[in-house]
Design a protein around this motif. Sequence first.
Motif, short mmCIF file in Angstrom:
data_model
loop_
_atom_site.label_atom_id
_atom_site.label_comp_id
_atom_site.label_asym_id
_atom_site.label_seq_id
_atom_site.Cartn_x
_atom_site.Cartn_y
_atom_site.Cartn_z
N PRO A 199 0.76 -1.17 -0.05
CA PRO A 199 0.13 0.07 -0.08
C PRO A 199 0.72 1.19 0.13
O PRO A 199 0.43 2.55 -0.54
CB PRO A 199 -0.91 -0.08 1.34
N GLU A 200 2.05 1.27 0.55
CA GLU A 200 2.69 2.44 0.31
C GLU A 200 3.27 3.06 -0.79
O GLU A 200 3.76 4.09 -0.79
CB GLU A 200 4.19 2.05 1.42
N LEU A 201 3.13 2.02 -1.96
CA LEU A 201 3.35 2.46 -3.30
C LEU A 201 2.51 3.63 -3.72
O LEU A 201 2.57 4.53 -4.57
CB LEU A 201 3.16 1.27 -4.18
N LEU A 202 1.29 3.82 -3.08
CA LEU A 202 0.41 4.94 -3.53
C LEU A 202 1.04 6.40 -3.26
O LEU A 202 0.97 7.22 -3.94
CB LEU A 202 -0.85 4.89 -2.56
N PHE A 203 2.10 6.28 -2.25
CA PHE A 203 2.64 7.66 -1.90
C PHE A 203 3.68 7.91 -3.13
O PHE A 203 4.39 9.01 -3.00
CB PHE A 203 3.28 7.55 -0.63
N ASN A 204 3.78 7.30 -3.97
CA ASN A 204 4.85 7.26 -5.13
C ASN A 204 4.18 8.37 -6.05
O ASN A 204 4.95 8.91 -6.88
CB ASN A 204 5.18 6.12 -5.68
N SER A 205 2.98 8.60 -6.06
CA SER A 205 2.15 9.36 -7.00
C SER A 205 1.26 10.40 -6.32
O SER A 205 0.43 10.07 -5.50
CB SER A 205 1.16 8.53 -7.77
N ASP A 206 1.90 11.79 -6.52
CA ASP A 206 1.30 12.79 -5.83
C ASP A 206 -0.38 12.96 -6.42
O ASP A 206 -1.32 13.47 -5.95
CB ASP A 206 1.94 14.14 -6.28
N ASP A 207 -0.38 12.51 -7.84
CA ASP A 207 -1.71 12.47 -8.45
C ASP A 207 -2.77 11.72 -7.64
O ASP A 207 -3.99 12.07 -7.36
CB ASP A 207 -1.70 12.41 -9.80
N ARG A 222 -1.61 -0.74 -13.18
CA ARG A 222 -0.11 -0.82 -13.43
C ARG A 222 0.64 -0.94 -12.40
O ARG A 222 1.78 -1.53 -12.60
CB ARG A 222 -0.22 0.99 -14.10
N THR A 223 0.42 -0.50 -11.12
CA THR A 223 1.49 -0.71 -9.98
C THR A 223 1.44 -1.91 -9.26
O THR A 223 2.32 -2.50 -8.97
CB THR A 223 1.03 0.49 -9.01
N TYR A 224 0.11 -2.53 -9.19
CA TYR A 224 -0.06 -3.78 -8.24
C TYR A 224 -0.25 -5.10 -9.23
O TYR A 224 0.38 -5.89 -8.94
CB TYR A 224 -0.95 -3.62 -7.42
N LEU A 225 -1.07 -4.98 -10.12
CA LEU A 225 -1.16 -6.02 -10.98
C LEU A 225 -0.37 -6.56 -11.95
O LEU A 225 0.02 -7.61 -12.30
CB LEU A 225 -2.78 -6.13 -11.59
#
Length: 630
Positions: free
Chosen positions: A77-85, A114-117
């Motif tokens: 879930p921390e990968l969300l913070f890689n995108s400001d949008d 794109r990020t998880y699957l």
Amino acid sequence: MISKLKHRIRLRGFRLSAKLMITYVLLTVIPMWLLGYVSYRQYTKSIEEQIGEYMPRFLVQANANIKKHMDELSSLPELLFNSDDMIAILRRDSYRSRADLNRDQFEMNSYLARTYLNGNNPDVIGVFLLSKNRLFQSTKLSYSGLDWHQAFTSYGQDLKLRTNVKVILPREIGLRFIDNVPYVLIMKQIEDVDNRKNLGTMFIAVRLSFISTVLRDFEKSDKADLWLMNRSGEIIYHTDPKKIGTFDDKIGEYPILNGSFRERGEDGPRLVSVNESEDLGWVLVHSVPLEELTERADFVRRVTVMVFVGVVVASILIFALFSLRVTRPLKRLSRLMKHVEMGQFNVDLQVQSKDEIGALANSFNSMVATIRELIQRNYHIEIRQKEAELYALQSQINPHFMYNTLETISMAVEEGEKEAVVEMVTLLGRMLRFSVGNKSKFVTIAQEVQHVRDYLTIQKFRFEDRLAFDIAYTLEADGESLYTPKFVLQPIVENAIKYGLEARKGLELHIAVGEEFGARSGKRDLVFRVRDNGPGIPAERLEELERTIREDALAGRDSGFGLSNVNARIVMLHGPDYGVQLHSIHGIGTEVAIRIPVTTASEIERSGHGEERNAREETRNGNDSHLDSR
């Protein structure tokens, strides 16, 4: 007592073959029967103890691997913070139109796919994100069985998980993927790092195939079961896929949750090993029938019985073969020893056994090989010595050398230098006496150095200022009490003069005789060092010379001959830790080091060269008488 004495006397009267047969039966049949029985009982008992000890250790490692993989998944879930949008979308509280909401859902769903699957983790089959009454989702497989807004009300914004992770089992929510793919949900709340507000809750559906990967090589037996369950007994993973999602109702009867114990199963007694993961609250269980563990022991028992019967039947054949095996090599040994007595040393007793007969044959072969090697070694040493003497004599009396020496003497006579003439004639005579009269392999250090000094002095008369030399001693002992192989210095000095004066107008030679610590020998060695300021040797030529010296290739009367001859004789006399070493820098000069052990007269006597004492005395007396006549 009398009966025992009669029995003992009667046994003594038996033939050796009968005694061997009785002894063989008593020492083989009965012990093998007892050994087989005791071994079977002890083996079956120890197998259960060993499995009970090391199987929980394997379970601990497997639980650690599962925990490690779950920790990696929990960080997704921390990968969300890689995108400001994406963070900006989660921060929105309302929309002006349905189109804006649809656009955000499209962008978020695309980012999740794109990020998880499509990322580096193939175990993720679906991602769901609940945020402010919005649902963002992306899955690899179609699913059914629940309404997200109703099913996850208890997991919404009010759940105070903060940054902790919760694992949800399929039974708790009723979510089913196509083909009933086994999975778990990893739930984690998304917290805004700027204002510490809750932005939503993410659910990541993870296929349980990663557990299969962790436990792939854990147990190969078809009869052994391995499963993973929670503390309530719900089976999360099982080697039998049909049991995934069912319950183990015996978990409450387990005496321990970390260790091994016996259990009565439907197919007989079983050995159960368990380990509980404190972090995940999961219990890993391994269960195997005891008869599966003792299957090899039963096989060993059957084989032992068959071998026992076969040994009893084959005893007579073994005795016959044993007798032949003992007597035949002894007869061959006796026959070959007669050949050795007649001086025929090219014999070899071939015995393949490793018993006393084989050891005797190996000792015989080693003895004959040692004698043959000593004969060959002494032969080669004599050949080398004769070659060195011949080479030194040829170098001294060859027409060119004699012509130059006599011409130098003639010029000295014309110039009235009578003392120089007498000295050159004396030196030449002493060199010839040293070369021809001394038949020994060893000479004293003083004699060897004096011979080289005579040679250099004659060359000095010839080349005058073009040649300069000095000889330095750093010996702790007297040069008359230490010995060296004969003719080790002259070939080296002759090479230095020949190649040095061809390329230089003037040549300086420095000869040092001293003791140094040998890295190979591990003790004090005697070292001759001949250093010149000649043209040096190119690296390619130096490498070729070193290889030629090591390979002992006699290539005529060039530098390779002298160096190779000296090195070969030293190696044969003293071993591979000693010999000639070359050090050269092209354009600067060359140093040749001759390393030999510190050798005294008593050591020469002990090494088998005592017959040379008379020859050394003859040389010393001859040199002294010649000096007196001068």
